[in-house]
Scaffold this active site. Structure first.
Site, PDB file in Angstrom:
ATOM      1  N   GLU A 275     -13.223 -99.764 -73.019  1.00 41.18           N
ATOM      2  CA  GLU A 275     -14.100 -98.894 -73.817  1.00 41.18           C
ATOM      3  C   GLU A 275     -15.427 -98.640 -73.092  1.00 41.18           C
ATOM      4  O   GLU A 275     -16.489 -99.001 -73.599  1.00 41.18           O
ATOM      5  CB  GLU A 275     -14.405 -99.552 -75.167  1.00 41.18           C
ATOM      6  CG  GLU A 275     -13.207 -99.797 -76.037  1.00 41.18           C
ATOM      7  CD  GLU A 275     -13.546-100.584 -77.312  1.00 41.18           C
ATOM      8  OE1 GLU A 275     -12.776-100.480 -78.264  1.00 41.18           O
ATOM      9  OE2 GLU A 275     -14.569-101.290 -77.334  1.00 41.18           O
TER      10      GLU A 275
ATOM     11  N   TYR B  60     -27.009 -93.119 -74.547  1.00 41.47           N
ATOM     12  CA  TYR B  60     -27.948 -93.544 -75.584  1.00 41.47           C
ATOM     13  C   TYR B  60     -29.296 -92.826 -75.460  1.00 41.47           C
ATOM     14  O   TYR B  60     -30.347 -93.395 -75.734  1.00 41.47           O
ATOM     15  CB  TYR B  60     -28.104 -95.075 -75.583  1.00 41.47           C
ATOM     16  CG  TYR B  60     -26.742 -95.752 -75.625  1.00 41.47           C
ATOM     17  CD1 TYR B  60     -25.971 -95.706 -76.776  1.00 41.47           C
ATOM     18  CD2 TYR B  60     -26.203 -96.354 -74.485  1.00 41.47           C
ATOM     19  CE1 TYR B  60     -24.704 -96.273 -76.797  1.00 41.47           C
ATOM     20  CE2 TYR B  60     -24.933 -96.926 -74.504  1.00 41.47           C
ATOM     21  CZ  TYR B  60     -24.196 -96.879 -75.667  1.00 41.47           C
ATOM     22  OH  TYR B  60     -22.942 -97.424 -75.683  1.00 41.47           O
TER      23      TYR B  60
ATOM     24  N   CYS C 209     -46.647 -90.147 -82.983  1.00 39.63           N
ATOM     25  CA  CYS C 209     -47.674 -91.016 -83.570  1.00 39.63           C
ATOM     26  C   CYS C 209     -47.180 -92.446 -83.752  1.00 39.63           C
ATOM     27  O   CYS C 209     -47.035 -92.925 -84.885  1.00 39.63           O
ATOM     28  CB  CYS C 209     -48.123 -90.452 -84.901  1.00 39.63           C
ATOM     29  SG  CYS C 209     -48.587 -88.729 -84.777  1.00 39.63           S
ATOM     30  N   GLU C 210     -46.879 -93.114 -82.667  1.00 35.56           N
ATOM     31  CA  GLU C 210     -46.448 -94.517 -82.668  1.00 35.56           C
ATOM     32  C   GLU C 210     -46.902 -95.125 -81.343  1.00 35.56           C
ATOM     33  O   GLU C 210     -46.712 -94.521 -80.294  1.00 35.56           O
ATOM     34  CB  GLU C 210     -44.906 -94.632 -82.695  1.00 35.56           C
ATOM     35  CG  GLU C 210     -44.227 -94.089 -83.915  1.00 35.56           C
ATOM     36  CD  GLU C 210     -44.398 -94.952 -85.161  1.00 35.56           C
ATOM     37  OE1 GLU C 210     -44.728 -96.143 -85.023  1.00 35.56           O
ATOM     38  OE2 GLU C 210     -44.207 -94.406 -86.257  1.00 35.56           O
TER      39      GLU C 210
ATOM     40  N   GLY D 137     -19.475-102.120 -72.005  1.00 35.59           N
ATOM     41  CA  GLY D 137     -20.622-102.899 -71.575  1.00 35.59           C
ATOM     42  C   GLY D 137     -20.741-103.034 -70.066  1.00 35.59           C
ATOM     43  O   GLY D 137     -21.632-103.738 -69.583  1.00 35.59           O
TER      44      GLY D 137
ATOM     45  N   ARG E  12     -21.731 -96.492 -71.173  1.00 38.02           N
ATOM     46  CA  ARG E  12     -22.843 -96.252 -70.248  1.00 38.02           C
ATOM     47  C   ARG E  12     -22.434 -96.260 -68.781  1.00 38.02           C
ATOM     48  O   ARG E  12     -23.062 -95.585 -67.970  1.00 38.02           O
ATOM     49  CB  ARG E  12     -23.954 -97.263 -70.485  1.00 38.02           C
ATOM     50  CG  ARG E  12     -23.733 -98.614 -69.832  1.00 38.02           C
ATOM     51  CD  ARG E  12     -24.815 -99.593 -70.151  1.00 38.02           C
ATOM     52  NE  ARG E  12     -24.806 -99.932 -71.554  1.00 38.02           N
ATOM     53  CZ  ARG E  12     -25.899 -99.964 -72.315  1.00 38.02           C
ATOM     54  NH1 ARG E  12     -27.071 -99.709 -71.803  1.00 38.02           N
ATOM     55  NH2 ARG E  12     -25.811-100.294 -73.583  1.00 38.02           N
TER      56      ARG E  12
END
Ligand code: PLP
Length: 426
Positions: A273, A384, A355-356, A239, A276
């Site tokens: 861990e 991600y 299509c969103e 994190g 990012r």
């Protein structure tokens, strides 16, 4: 921060012109910088060197085997959250005894796989899970290390979907419950429960929540030791921030300087861990403008990348800086902040073709004039990005490309339509 920057009016990754990659490999495409991965890992290792931590790179942030091989060559171990990620770690020759296996819902098959591979630690999230791992150990005459994921109940001040360390969350157990779990499972079991695991959320762009969480974990360690239990490992999770806008994330050094004094001489093996903080800034998503159009008061730049390549804006309203690869009038961005508004730019929404309505990549941005065919880079997509990619709208998976100095390699080719259909044809 990273090795993506503008030289002579165009975007360069290390020593390679990004436009040249797009010409040869097409778009959309993920482009990664080797040196950025290396820099971020080395900085973290150097910052925490005094405590000699095991650094378990979080595979879920960017899982391409070539990236994992690179991380392993730098001395990283791995944090896996599924059987699939375990297979990836083993494929690149990871030392299983330094792997941590996390996740709230490990299946029997996954537990058996991890016991068979002899992973170092299960990060355990519930009593039932602990019970089940113990049973499966009995059945296969195995044993394993384990750490209990504890919720220190601190607020990391991040998005509600990425907050994980508060009391009411599906992850881990609260401190009071943890004490009971350790008393019940902390001795004479095939699962050697001697560790505490924390992961308070991500990205956490402050050091205080870590200090607070570690302080609470240490109080728990002391009380368990008073009870005669052995606690030898503290995993403080990941994190750590990345730079999505500028230099908003604390440096690895800052996290280390805050946490090390609290942890020094506690007789605990430290595990980290990071995901990012290593991978996010190491990648961009390259897209080409298909059309531009007006809709009401808005101008849309419709590109060939979409939520299928980068779902973070749709999922978390995440901000990713976007800018043309060869900006008109040499308009090179002085920074990547949300408020960037140079003279000669206009307000646009960069959207994908899916299509969103949520298929937004970069809404409400002041960008230089953009024509049909212009290349755009969406920054800080190394984490991600590709791993959350999907084939929605039957869009084949985009390629991944790894730049190293003046060269690049395609580390996962673009999926063909044939490959996309192959498994369904028989
Ligand atoms: C996702 C996750 C990480 C990595 O998070 P980043 O924000 O990428 O550093 C580490 N540990 C656990 C338990 C996670 O769920």
């Amino acid at each position: 921060m990273d090795h993506f920057g503008y030289r002579a009016g165009e975007l360069i990754c290390e020593d390679v012109a990004v436009a040249a990659i797009a010409e040869r490999e097409g778009t959309p495409a993920y482009v990664y910088s080797t040196q950025t991965f290396v820099d971020h890992f080395d900085r973290l290792r150097a910052a925490f060197a005094e405590l000699n931590p095991i650094i378990c790179y979080s595979i879920k942030s960017c899982h391409n085997l070539h990236i994992l091989r690179l991380m392993r060559s730098l001395g990283a171990s791995f944090d896996v959250v599924s059987g699939g990620e375990l297979v990836r770690a083993l494929e690149v020759g990871a030392d299983a005894s330094r792997i941590v296996f996390a996740g709230v819902g490990k299946t029997d098959d996954e537990i058996r796989m991890a016991l068979g591979a002899r992973v170092g630690w299960f990060n355990v999230e519930s009593e039932q899970e602990l019970e089940r791992i113990d049973q499966l150990c009995e059945l296969s005459n195995a044993s394993t290390g384990a750490a209990l994921r504890v919720n220190p109940d601190v607020d990391p001040h991040t998005h509600r979907y990425t907050t994980t360390g508060k009391r009411e969350t599906k992850f881990g157990v609260d401190v009071d419950r943890a004490r009971r779990v350790f008393r019940e499972f902390g001795r004479d079991r095939r699962v050697r429960l001697t560790g505490i695991h924390l992961h308070i959320g991500s990205p956490v762009n402050r050091v205080e929540p870590y200090v607070e969480a570690v302080t609470r974990a240490l109080q728990l360690v002391e009380s368990l030791r008073v009870d005669g239990l052995t606690i030898d490992t503290l995993n403080i999770g990941g994190g750590f921030g990345a730079h999505y806008e500028g230099a908003e994330a604390p440096a690895a050094q800052a996290y280390a300087e805050a946490v090390i004094p609290v942890l020094r001489a506690r007789g605990l093996q430290l595990i980290l861990e990071p995901g990012r903080s290593i991978s996010a800034n190491a990648g961009i998503l390259l897209a080409r403008t298909i059309f531009t159009k007006r809709g009401g008061d808005k101008t849309f730049v419709i590109v060939d990348a979409a939520m299928t390549e980068l779902i973070r804006p749709a999922l978390y309203e995440a901000y990713h800086f976007a800018w043309p690869v060869k900006p008109a009038n040499g308009m090179v961005p002085p920074h990547r902040g949300r408020d960037l508004k140079l003279d000669g730019t206009s307000l646009v929404d960069v959207v994908g073709p899916v299509c969103e309505s949520a298929d937004l990549l970069a809404p409400n941005r002041w960008l230089p004039p953009i024509q049909r065919g212009d290349l755009l880079a969406i920054f800080s997509t190394g984490a991600y990005g590709s791993v959350m990619g999907s084939r929605y709208n039957s869009r084949p998976l985009a390629p991944e490309i790894l730049v190293d100095g003046g060269d690049y390699r395609v580390i996962r080719p673009r999926e063909s339509y044939d490959q996309m259909l192959a498994a369904e044809r028989s």
